[in-house]
Design a protein around this motif. Structure first.
Motif, PDB file in Angstrom:
ATOM      1  N   THR A  56       0.854  -1.186   0.000  1.00 59.28           N
ATOM      2  CA  THR A  56       0.000   0.000   0.000  1.00 59.28           C
ATOM      3  C   THR A  56       0.888   1.233   0.000  1.00 59.28           C
ATOM      4  O   THR A  56       1.879   1.286   0.733  1.00 59.28           O
ATOM      5  CB  THR A  56      -0.918   0.029   1.237  1.00 59.28           C
ATOM      6  OG1 THR A  56      -0.105  -0.055   2.402  1.00 59.28           O
ATOM      7  CG2 THR A  56      -1.897  -1.121   1.232  1.00 59.28           C
ATOM      8  N   PRO A  57       0.576   2.201  -0.862  1.00 63.06           N
ATOM      9  CA  PRO A  57       1.405   3.404  -0.894  1.00 63.06           C
ATOM     10  C   PRO A  57       1.262   4.168   0.417  1.00 63.06           C
ATOM     11  O   PRO A  57       0.235   4.070   1.094  1.00 63.06           O
ATOM     12  CB  PRO A  57       0.825   4.205  -2.068  1.00 63.06           C
ATOM     13  CG  PRO A  57      -0.573   3.703  -2.215  1.00 63.06           C
ATOM     14  CD  PRO A  57      -0.553   2.267  -1.773  1.00 63.06           C
ATOM     15  N   PRO A  58       2.293   4.916   0.757  1.00 69.01           N
ATOM     16  CA  PRO A  58       2.184   5.695   1.996  1.00 69.01           C
ATOM     17  C   PRO A  58       1.060   6.714   1.866  1.00 69.01           C
ATOM     18  O   PRO A  58       0.766   7.188   0.763  1.00 69.01           O
ATOM     19  CB  PRO A  58       3.552   6.399   2.106  1.00 69.01           C
ATOM     20  CG  PRO A  58       4.105   6.379   0.724  1.00 69.01           C
ATOM     21  CD  PRO A  58       3.536   5.164   0.054  1.00 69.01           C
ATOM     22  N   PRO A  59       0.408   7.020   2.949  1.00 74.27           N
ATOM     23  CA  PRO A  59      -0.709   7.960   2.847  1.00 74.27           C
ATOM     24  C   PRO A  59      -0.225   9.322   2.348  1.00 74.27           C
ATOM     25  O   PRO A  59       0.837   9.799   2.749  1.00 74.27           O
ATOM     26  CB  PRO A  59      -1.233   8.069   4.290  1.00 74.27           C
ATOM     27  CG  PRO A  59      -0.106   7.587   5.145  1.00 74.27           C
ATOM     28  CD  PRO A  59       0.673   6.617   4.312  1.00 74.27           C
ATOM     29  N   ALA A  60      -0.985   9.885   1.441  1.00 70.89           N
ATOM     30  CA  ALA A  60      -0.620  11.183   0.873  1.00 70.89           C
ATOM     31  C   ALA A  60      -0.757  12.258   1.937  1.00 70.89           C
ATOM     32  O   ALA A  60      -1.684  12.241   2.738  1.00 70.89           O
ATOM     33  CB  ALA A  60      -1.523  11.499  -0.322  1.00 70.89           C
ATOM     34  N   GLU A  61       0.219  13.153   1.902  1.00 77.29           N
ATOM     35  CA  GLU A  61       0.136  14.257   2.848  1.00 77.29           C
ATOM     36  C   GLU A  61      -1.042  15.146   2.450  1.00 77.29           C
ATOM     37  O   GLU A  61      -1.267  15.383   1.260  1.00 77.29           O
ATOM     38  CB  GLU A  61       1.427  15.075   2.812  1.00 77.29           C
ATOM     39  CG  GLU A  61       2.620  14.337   3.356  1.00 77.29           C
ATOM     40  CD  GLU A  61       3.862  15.212   3.384  1.00 77.29           C
ATOM     41  OE1 GLU A  61       3.716  16.445   3.375  1.00 77.29           O
ATOM     42  OE2 GLU A  61       4.956  14.643   3.404  1.00 77.29           O
ATOM     43  N   PRO A  62      -1.776  15.615   3.402  1.00 78.08           N
ATOM     44  CA  PRO A  62      -2.910  16.451   3.034  1.00 78.08           C
ATOM     45  C   PRO A  62      -2.406  17.713   2.344  1.00 78.08           C
ATOM     46  O   PRO A  62      -1.463  18.359   2.798  1.00 78.08           O
ATOM     47  CB  PRO A  62      -3.565  16.784   4.384  1.00 78.08           C
ATOM     48  CG  PRO A  62      -2.508  16.519   5.409  1.00 78.08           C
ATOM     49  CD  PRO A  62      -1.606  15.483   4.832  1.00 78.08           C
ATOM     50  N   SER A  63      -3.013  17.999   1.189  1.00 79.14           N
ATOM     51  CA  SER A  63      -2.571  19.177   0.451  1.00 79.14           C
ATOM     52  C   SER A  63      -3.087  20.428   1.151  1.00 79.14           C
ATOM     53  O   SER A  63      -4.236  20.505   1.553  1.00 79.14           O
ATOM     54  CB  SER A  63      -3.087  19.125  -0.991  1.00 79.14           C
ATOM     55  OG  SER A  63      -4.493  19.109  -0.993  1.00 79.14           O
ATOM     56  N   VAL A  64      -2.184  21.358   1.309  1.00 80.62           N
ATOM     57  CA  VAL A  64      -2.518  22.594   1.994  1.00 80.62           C
ATOM     58  C   VAL A  64      -2.703  23.674   0.935  1.00 80.62           C
ATOM     59  O   VAL A  64      -1.827  23.893   0.108  1.00 80.62           O
ATOM     60  CB  VAL A  64      -1.395  22.993   2.982  1.00 80.62           C
ATOM     61  CG1 VAL A  64      -1.707  24.314   3.644  1.00 80.62           C
ATOM     62  CG2 VAL A  64      -1.203  21.906   4.015  1.00 80.62           C
ATOM     63  N   ASP A  65      -3.848  24.306   0.947  1.00 85.74           N
ATOM     64  CA  ASP A  65      -4.125  25.370  -0.002  1.00 85.74           C
ATOM     65  C   ASP A  65      -3.343  26.608   0.415  1.00 85.74           C
ATOM     66  O   ASP A  65      -3.514  27.104   1.535  1.00 85.74           O
ATOM     67  CB  ASP A  65      -5.630  25.663  -0.018  1.00 85.74           C
ATOM     68  CG  ASP A  65      -6.004  26.727  -1.036  1.00 85.74           C
ATOM     69  OD1 ASP A  65      -5.134  27.121  -1.838  1.00 85.74           O
ATOM     70  OD2 ASP A  65      -7.169  27.169  -1.014  1.00 85.74           O
ATOM     71  N   PRO A  66      -2.460  27.118  -0.465  1.00 84.35           N
ATOM     72  CA  PRO A  66      -1.697  28.311  -0.095  1.00 84.35           C
ATOM     73  C   PRO A  66      -2.585  29.500   0.244  1.00 84.35           C
ATOM     74  O   PRO A  66      -2.179  30.395   0.988  1.00 84.35           O
ATOM     75  CB  PRO A  66      -0.851  28.605  -1.335  1.00 84.35           C
ATOM     76  CG  PRO A  66      -0.874  27.370  -2.148  1.00 84.35           C
ATOM     77  CD  PRO A  66      -2.116  26.627  -1.783  1.00 84.35           C
ATOM     78  N   MET A  67      -3.815  29.498  -0.263  1.00 87.63           N
ATOM     79  CA  MET A  67      -4.714  30.617   0.011  1.00 87.63           C
ATOM     80  C   MET A  67      -5.161  30.640   1.467  1.00 87.63           C
ATOM     81  O   MET A  67      -5.642  31.645   1.956  1.00 87.63           O
ATOM     82  CB  MET A  67      -5.940  30.558  -0.908  1.00 87.63           C
ATOM     83  CG  MET A  67      -5.607  30.721  -2.378  1.00 87.63           C
ATOM     84  SD  MET A  67      -4.754  32.257  -2.755  1.00 87.63           S
ATOM     85  CE  MET A  67      -6.040  33.415  -2.433  1.00 87.63           C
ATOM     86  N   SER A  68      -4.989  29.526   2.172  1.00 82.71           N
ATOM     87  CA  SER A  68      -5.381  29.495   3.585  1.00 82.71           C
ATOM     88  C   SER A  68      -4.206  29.797   4.520  1.00 82.71           C
ATOM     89  O   SER A  68      -4.346  29.755   5.730  1.00 82.71           O
ATOM     90  CB  SER A  68      -5.986  28.134   3.938  1.00 82.71           C
ATOM     91  OG  SER A  68      -5.006  27.126   3.790  1.00 82.71           O
ATOM     92  N   SER A  69      -3.056  30.114   3.937  1.00 75.61           N
ATOM     93  CA  SER A  69      -1.876  30.396   4.744  1.00 75.61           C
ATOM     94  C   SER A  69      -2.072  31.648   5.589  1.00 75.61           C
ATOM     95  O   SER A  69      -2.718  32.604   5.171  1.00 75.61           O
ATOM     96  CB  SER A  69      -0.655  30.582   3.838  1.00 75.61           C
ATOM     97  OG  SER A  69       0.452  31.015   4.584  1.00 75.61           O
ATOM     98  N   GLU A  70      -1.506  31.612   6.783  1.00 74.59           N
ATOM     99  CA  GLU A  70      -1.539  32.795   7.643  1.00 74.59           C
ATOM    100  C   GLU A  70      -0.526  33.840   7.166  1.00 74.59           C
ATOM    101  O   GLU A  70      -0.619  35.005   7.523  1.00 74.59           O
ATOM    102  CB  GLU A  70      -1.245  32.406   9.099  1.00 74.59           C
ATOM    103  CG  GLU A  70      -2.340  31.550   9.727  1.00 74.59           C
ATOM    104  CD  GLU A  70      -3.708  32.220   9.714  1.00 74.59           C
ATOM    105  OE1 GLU A  70      -3.793  33.427  10.019  1.00 74.59           O
ATOM    106  OE2 GLU A  70      -4.693  31.544   9.375  1.00 74.59           O
ATOM    107  N   ASP A  71       0.458  33.407   6.378  1.00 81.21           N
ATOM    108  CA  ASP A  71       1.466  34.308   5.828  1.00 81.21           C
ATOM    109  C   ASP A  71       0.878  34.972   4.579  1.00 81.21           C
ATOM    110  O   ASP A  71       0.720  34.342   3.543  1.00 81.21           O
ATOM    111  CB  ASP A  71       2.727  33.517   5.479  1.00 81.21           C
ATOM    112  CG  ASP A  71       3.863  34.401   4.991  1.00 81.21           C
ATOM    113  OD1 ASP A  71       3.650  35.614   4.785  1.00 81.21           O
ATOM    114  OD2 ASP A  71       4.974  33.870   4.824  1.00 81.21           O
ATOM    115  N   LEU A  72       0.561  36.251   4.689  1.00 79.74           N
ATOM    116  CA  LEU A  72      -0.113  36.939   3.579  1.00 79.74           C
ATOM    117  C   LEU A  72       0.784  37.108   2.360  1.00 79.74           C
ATOM    118  O   LEU A  72       0.274  37.253   1.244  1.00 79.74           O
ATOM    119  CB  LEU A  72      -0.660  38.288   4.051  1.00 79.74           C
ATOM    120  CG  LEU A  72      -1.818  38.175   5.057  1.00 79.74           C
ATOM    121  CD1 LEU A  72      -2.269  39.550   5.519  1.00 79.74           C
ATOM    122  CD2 LEU A  72      -2.990  37.393   4.487  1.00 79.74           C
ATOM    123  N   SER A  73       2.103  37.051   2.517  1.00 80.47           N
ATOM    124  CA  SER A  73       2.966  37.100   1.338  1.00 80.47           C
ATOM    125  C   SER A  73       2.788  35.833   0.501  1.00 80.47           C
ATOM    126  O   SER A  73       2.855  35.874  -0.727  1.00 80.47           O
ATOM    127  CB  SER A  73       4.428  37.282   1.738  1.00 80.47           C
ATOM    128  OG  SER A  73       4.882  36.183   2.497  1.00 80.47           O
TER     129      SER A  73
END
Length: 197
Positions: A56-73
């Motif tokens: 079984t492949p390793p579980p995929a890391e949950p994709s993080v939407d850059p738009m939800s980042s706390e870093d506004l840059s």
């Protein structure tokens, strides 16, 4: 006397010849060993396919939407990747939007409507010509023109604030038209995020 010496010399040579070189025994033939020999067939490969166990492949890391980042840059960089134009430009001593500026603002409005939690600051900028007071007023008109057009396209007015820097923050400092045209702009940047959206 020479015969005695000859005997003393010949005797050791004869003794070495007779006793010094033992005879080799003949090799024993396999038939004399009284052992049965059999020929083993070559190993054969199995005819059935053996499939390796499934991994079984390793579980995929949950994709993080850059738009939800706390870093506004990070958010601003992602918006630019998606087609957001941070700058729209103006003619000399003008605050009316060109067709190109309207097209860029239309794209910006679509992106901002998909991200209702983001708030934008629209900065008005001018070139180096004219007085500081005149350019502050002109920069304000340019920022307000961009804000009004975005609002007409459905971006909530309370998500946008304007500020004029006049000629105080140029992106280019040469005293020629190519630099002046880069400084006559309304610059948009995401500066905050609301908690509810």
């Amino acid at each position: 006397m020479t015969r005695k010496w000859l005997i003393w010399i010949a005797l050791p040579i004869l003794a070495a010849f007779v006793y010094g070189c033992p005879k080799k025994k003949p090799a024993t033939k396999p038939s004399d060993l009284n052992v049965e020999t059999t020929t083993m067939p070559a190993p054969t490969t199995p005819t059935t396919d053996i499939t390796p166990p499934k991994t079984t492949p390793p579980p995929a890391e949950p994709s993080v939407d850059p738009m939800s980042s706390e870093d506004l840059s990070v958010v601003n960089a992602e918006l630019r990747k998606r087609g957001f134009s941070p700058d729209v430009y103006f003619e000399y001593d003008e605050s009316n939007l060109s067709d190109d500026a309207r097209a860029k603002l239309s794209r910006n409005a679509e992106l901002l409507k998909t991200q209702p939690r983001l708030s934008v600051t629209i900065e008005g900028h001018c070139d180096a010509r004219g007085t500081a007071e005149y350019n502050l007023a002109l920069g304000e008109r340019r920022a307000n023109a961009a804000k009004s057009y975005l609002a007409s396209l459905g971006v909530a007015a309370d998500r946008m604030r304007t500020i004029s820097y006049g000629k105080e923050r140029p992106v280019c400092s040469e005293q020629d038209e190519s630099c002046f045209s880069q400084n006559r702009r309304a610059h948009m940047v995401v500066t905050s995020r609301t908690t509810a959206g």
